[in-house]
Scaffold this motif. Sequence first.
Motif, PDB file in Angstrom:
ATOM      1  N   LYS A  49       0.821  -1.219   0.000  1.00  0.00           N
ATOM      2  CA  LYS A  49       0.000   0.000   0.000  1.00  0.00           C
ATOM      3  C   LYS A  49       0.852   1.265   0.000  1.00  0.00           C
ATOM      4  O   LYS A  49       0.498   2.256  -0.616  1.00  0.00           O
ATOM      5  CB  LYS A  49      -0.928   0.008   1.220  1.00  0.00           C
ATOM      6  CG  LYS A  49      -2.094  -0.930   1.112  1.00  0.00           C
ATOM      7  CD  LYS A  49      -3.002  -0.815   2.318  1.00  0.00           C
ATOM      8  CE  LYS A  49      -4.182  -1.736   2.188  1.00  0.00           C
ATOM      9  NZ  LYS A  49      -5.086  -1.655   3.358  1.00  0.00           N
ATOM     10  N   ASN A  50       1.999   1.198   0.700  1.00  0.00           N
ATOM     11  CA  ASN A  50       2.878   2.371   0.790  1.00  0.00           C
ATOM     12  C   ASN A  50       3.926   2.412  -0.321  1.00  0.00           C
ATOM     13  O   ASN A  50       4.792   3.290  -0.309  1.00  0.00           O
ATOM     14  CB  ASN A  50       3.581   2.395   2.148  1.00  0.00           C
ATOM     15  CG  ASN A  50       2.615   2.612   3.291  1.00  0.00           C
ATOM     16  OD1 ASN A  50       1.568   3.214   3.123  1.00  0.00           O
ATOM     17  ND2 ASN A  50       2.953   2.100   4.456  1.00  0.00           N
ATOM     18  N   ASN A  51       3.853   1.469  -1.252  1.00  0.00           N
ATOM     19  CA  ASN A  51       4.814   1.391  -2.367  1.00  0.00           C
ATOM     20  C   ASN A  51       6.263   1.376  -1.884  1.00  0.00           C
ATOM     21  O   ASN A  51       7.121   2.062  -2.430  1.00  0.00           O
ATOM     22  CB  ASN A  51       4.602   2.532  -3.362  1.00  0.00           C
ATOM     23  CG  ASN A  51       3.343   2.343  -4.161  1.00  0.00           C
ATOM     24  OD1 ASN A  51       3.069   1.243  -4.641  1.00  0.00           O
ATOM     25  ND2 ASN A  51       2.572   3.400  -4.303  1.00  0.00           N
ATOM     26  N   ASN A  52       6.547   0.583  -0.868  1.00  0.00           N
ATOM     27  CA  ASN A  52       7.909   0.443  -0.347  1.00  0.00           C
ATOM     28  C   ASN A  52       8.665  -0.599  -1.175  1.00  0.00           C
ATOM     29  O   ASN A  52       8.952  -1.694  -0.719  1.00  0.00           O
ATOM     30  CB  ASN A  52       7.887   0.015   1.126  1.00  0.00           C
ATOM     31  CG  ASN A  52       7.356   1.080   2.032  1.00  0.00           C
ATOM     32  OD1 ASN A  52       6.939   2.136   1.578  1.00  0.00           O
ATOM     33  ND2 ASN A  52       7.375   0.816   3.316  1.00  0.00           N
ATOM     34  N   TRP A  53       9.009  -0.226  -2.398  1.00  0.00           N
ATOM     35  CA  TRP A  53       9.611  -1.181  -3.330  1.00  0.00           C
ATOM     36  C   TRP A  53      10.994  -1.636  -2.906  1.00  0.00           C
ATOM     37  O   TRP A  53      11.383  -2.772  -3.173  1.00  0.00           O
ATOM     38  CB  TRP A  53       9.615  -0.609  -4.746  1.00  0.00           C
ATOM     39  CG  TRP A  53       8.230  -0.597  -5.289  1.00  0.00           C
ATOM     40  CD1 TRP A  53       7.422   0.496  -5.457  1.00  0.00           C
ATOM     41  CD2 TRP A  53       7.451  -1.727  -5.670  1.00  0.00           C
ATOM     42  NE1 TRP A  53       6.197   0.098  -5.933  1.00  0.00           N
ATOM     43  CE2 TRP A  53       6.187  -1.262  -6.073  1.00  0.00           C
ATOM     44  CE3 TRP A  53       7.691  -3.093  -5.701  1.00  0.00           C
ATOM     45  CZ2 TRP A  53       5.179  -2.107  -6.508  1.00  0.00           C
ATOM     46  CZ3 TRP A  53       6.685  -3.949  -6.135  1.00  0.00           C
ATOM     47  CH2 TRP A  53       5.440  -3.448  -6.529  1.00  0.00           C
ATOM     48  N   LEU A  54      11.758  -0.798  -2.238  1.00  0.00           N
ATOM     49  CA  LEU A  54      13.076  -1.228  -1.768  1.00  0.00           C
ATOM     50  C   LEU A  54      12.943  -2.383  -0.784  1.00  0.00           C
ATOM     51  O   LEU A  54      13.682  -3.363  -0.856  1.00  0.00           O
ATOM     52  CB  LEU A  54      13.831  -0.064  -1.124  1.00  0.00           C
ATOM     53  CG  LEU A  54      14.341   1.016  -2.065  1.00  0.00           C
ATOM     54  CD1 LEU A  54      14.965   2.163  -1.271  1.00  0.00           C
ATOM     55  CD2 LEU A  54      15.335   0.442  -3.052  1.00  0.00           C
ATOM     56  N   TYR A 104      13.964  -6.316  -1.391  1.00  0.00           N
ATOM     57  CA  TYR A 104      14.873  -6.948  -0.436  1.00  0.00           C
ATOM     58  C   TYR A 104      14.328  -8.296   0.034  1.00  0.00           C
ATOM     59  O   TYR A 104      15.069  -9.282   0.099  1.00  0.00           O
ATOM     60  CB  TYR A 104      15.122  -6.031   0.767  1.00  0.00           C
ATOM     61  CG  TYR A 104      15.955  -6.707   1.821  1.00  0.00           C
ATOM     62  CD1 TYR A 104      17.332  -6.803   1.683  1.00  0.00           C
ATOM     63  CD2 TYR A 104      15.358  -7.289   2.934  1.00  0.00           C
ATOM     64  CE1 TYR A 104      18.098  -7.446   2.635  1.00  0.00           C
ATOM     65  CE2 TYR A 104      16.113  -7.944   3.884  1.00  0.00           C
ATOM     66  CZ  TYR A 104      17.480  -8.022   3.734  1.00  0.00           C
ATOM     67  OH  TYR A 104      18.230  -8.681   4.657  1.00  0.00           O
ATOM     68  N   LEU A 105      13.044  -8.348   0.357  1.00  0.00           N
ATOM     69  CA  LEU A 105      12.444  -9.605   0.803  1.00  0.00           C
ATOM     70  C   LEU A 105      12.601 -10.702  -0.248  1.00  0.00           C
ATOM     71  O   LEU A 105      12.973 -11.831   0.065  1.00  0.00           O
ATOM     72  CB  LEU A 105      10.953  -9.405   1.112  1.00  0.00           C
ATOM     73  CG  LEU A 105      10.611  -8.610   2.364  1.00  0.00           C
ATOM     74  CD1 LEU A 105       9.114  -8.332   2.412  1.00  0.00           C
ATOM     75  CD2 LEU A 105      11.056  -9.361   3.598  1.00  0.00           C
ATOM     76  N   PHE A 106      12.314 -10.361  -1.492  1.00  0.00           N
ATOM     77  CA  PHE A 106      12.413 -11.357  -2.560  1.00  0.00           C
ATOM     78  C   PHE A 106      13.858 -11.780  -2.808  1.00  0.00           C
ATOM     79  O   PHE A 106      14.132 -12.960  -3.001  1.00  0.00           O
ATOM     80  CB  PHE A 106      11.760 -10.842  -3.844  1.00  0.00           C
ATOM     81  CG  PHE A 106      10.280 -11.013  -3.840  1.00  0.00           C
ATOM     82  CD1 PHE A 106       9.695 -12.173  -4.318  1.00  0.00           C
ATOM     83  CD2 PHE A 106       9.458 -10.024  -3.331  1.00  0.00           C
ATOM     84  CE1 PHE A 106       8.323 -12.344  -4.301  1.00  0.00           C
ATOM     85  CE2 PHE A 106       8.084 -10.186  -3.301  1.00  0.00           C
ATOM     86  CZ  PHE A 106       7.516 -11.350  -3.794  1.00  0.00           C
ATOM     87  N   ARG A 107      14.790 -10.835  -2.791  1.00  0.00           N
ATOM     88  CA  ARG A 107      16.199 -11.193  -2.992  1.00  0.00           C
ATOM     89  C   ARG A 107      16.707 -12.061  -1.853  1.00  0.00           C
ATOM     90  O   ARG A 107      17.442 -13.023  -2.064  1.00  0.00           O
ATOM     91  CB  ARG A 107      17.064  -9.937  -3.095  1.00  0.00           C
ATOM     92  CG  ARG A 107      17.205  -9.404  -4.480  1.00  0.00           C
ATOM     93  CD  ARG A 107      18.339  -8.393  -4.586  1.00  0.00           C
ATOM     94  NE  ARG A 107      18.368  -7.402  -3.533  1.00  0.00           N
ATOM     95  CZ  ARG A 107      17.761  -6.226  -3.587  1.00  0.00           C
ATOM     96  NH1 ARG A 107      17.074  -5.869  -4.636  1.00  0.00           N
ATOM     97  NH2 ARG A 107      17.851  -5.385  -2.584  1.00  0.00           N
ATOM     98  N   ALA A 108      16.326 -11.721  -0.634  1.00  0.00           N
ATOM     99  CA  ALA A 108      16.799 -12.463   0.536  1.00  0.00           C
ATOM    100  C   ALA A 108      16.295 -13.900   0.538  1.00  0.00           C
ATOM    101  O   ALA A 108      17.022 -14.823   0.899  1.00  0.00           O
ATOM    102  CB  ALA A 108      16.375 -11.748   1.814  1.00  0.00           C
TER     103      ALA A 108
END
Length: 97
Positions: free
Chosen positions: A61-66, A70-74
């Motif tokens: 919702k907050n568009n926190n793409w960084l 990070y979650l997906f890379r980790a």
Amino acid sequence: MQNQNENWIDPGLSSELKSYAQKILKELELKGLRVRYNTETEHILFTQDRRVVEVPIKLIKNNNWLDIRYLFRAVLGSAPGAWNLTADDNDWTAFKQ
């Protein structure tokens, strides 16, 4: 059987949750994931090869793409073959008496 290049989204998800999931899948160009929703934690779950990325709705919702990237890379950045092989080579001698 699911094609490895297709994403599977739980048909029981609301249209809002589906749109959030599709937004992430499109933005990160992800393929071959199963998408579900955990009502207790309010996270969308993306599963691939027994690896699960849990994305809080608040981040989307907050568009926190960084943070989302990070979650997906980790989680998905680790090769499943590496940890499967280490488990296969274990001879369990530490547990023998």
